[in-house]
Design a protein around this motif. Sequence first.
Motif, PDB file in Angstrom:
ATOM      1  N   TYR A 146       0.997  -1.809   0.259  1.00  0.00           N
ATOM      2  CA  TYR A 146      -0.027   0.236   0.353  1.00  0.00           C
ATOM      3  C   TYR A 146       0.649   1.016  -0.153  1.00  0.00           C
ATOM      4  N   CYS A 280     -13.124   3.310  -0.505  1.00  0.00           N
ATOM      5  CA  CYS A 280     -12.981   3.442   0.405  1.00  0.00           C
ATOM      6  C   CYS A 280     -12.873   4.792   0.772  1.00  0.00           C
ATOM      7  N   CYS A 283      -9.926   6.930   2.493  1.00  0.00           N
ATOM      8  CA  CYS A 283      -8.589   7.555   1.818  1.00  0.00           C
ATOM      9  C   CYS A 283      -8.767   6.991   0.634  1.00  0.00           C
ATOM     10  N   CYS A 292     -10.929   0.470   3.156  1.00  0.00           N
ATOM     11  CA  CYS A 292     -10.018  -0.796   2.481  1.00  0.00           C
ATOM     12  C   CYS A 292      -9.185  -0.903   4.113  1.00  0.00           C
ATOM     13  N   CYS A 295      -7.031   1.053   5.926  1.00  0.00           N
ATOM     14  CA  CYS A 295      -7.896   2.103   7.147  1.00  0.00           C
ATOM     15  C   CYS A 295      -8.219   0.782   7.912  1.00  0.00           C
TER      16      CYS A 295
HETATM   17 ZN    ZN Z   1      -8.781   3.612   2.640  1.00  0.00          ZN
END
Ligand code: ZN
Length: 314
Positions: A146, A280, A283, A292, A295
């Motif tokens: 990520y 999401c 974010c 997501c 998060c």
């Molecule tokens: Zn996220």
Amino acid sequence: MNIDGMKCSRCRKPAQHRLPSHNARFCDRCLGMFIRRQVEKAIKEFDMLQPGQKVLVAVSGGKDSLALWQVLLELGYRAEGLHLGLELGDGKFGEASLEASQAMAQRLGAKLHLFNMAQMAGHSVQQIAWANKRAFCSVCGTLKRYYLNKACLDLGFEVLATGHHLDDEAARLLGNLVRRHQHYLDSQWPTLSGAPGAFAKKIKPLCRLRAAEIKSYAKSQGWEVAKGECPRSKGATLPYYTEAVRLLEERMPGTSLNFYMGYLEDKGGPPPQPDLTQRCSVCGMPSYAQQCTICRFLENTRRRELGKSGASQD
Ligand code: ZN
Ligand code: AMP
């Protein structure tokens, strides 16, 4: 050191490196040519880069990503480095990784971008793994993917190259087949296309090269590389599959390349683009769920940390 008076398969000078998978022996110079040719071949075969294109190399400080960075520059790509500090609770491994990455940047006269994952996430991997009751390695891997992607997009690069090699990919393929992880099998391909604002294009230009071949190359170049295993990797299952692939390769040279490339050939092409319509709510990254994975991880960690500080104030 010359091996048993053997000659280089290309130039007939004394050979220093044995490559059983290719039934070849090379001197230092011809090994370098072989490595570059295999990278070029992968780049063409899997449509990774256009000539001279800008690319960000994820540089961990290990031999693979260092070799990748140098080879991409030698092949004429405009390659800059990205090192993500991980703070895994063992200062030495992190320090050696950073130092090896910086030494290579200096040798290549190329730019190295430094990021810190704990700073980006607001918590250490350990805190996030504890709060979510997950295995350290899998959380670290998810976070790394990520934040490497995020750093790449923030720096304005469209393509992110990683140093995954044939042993990595063949072991991952074997593991996914054994466990019948169809979802991961579907997405295994050396190039994953990008999507503006969401995903950088991900490429693995070392996917035709064995770990031992890259190790020989690093040695022939005399590099200081960050050695040793990640201090937190105990308990991960991938090393068993890596060992299995190595054993097969040892007994039957060439097996891993046939296994991996054969699988890709049967599969026929890259996976389809992921669904980009759902995002999401925190974010903005593509996500099937309202939030997501990252998060959700971070929210659980914040809750746990708040709970802890509340309890200690009582
Ligand atoms: Zn996220
Ligand atoms: P690993 O998952 O540790 O086997 O690493 C595979 C590849 O991911 C490496 O060859 C690098 O390209 C990239 N990578 C891993 N760790 C880092 C890091 N801390 N910073 C930048 N890139 C990394």
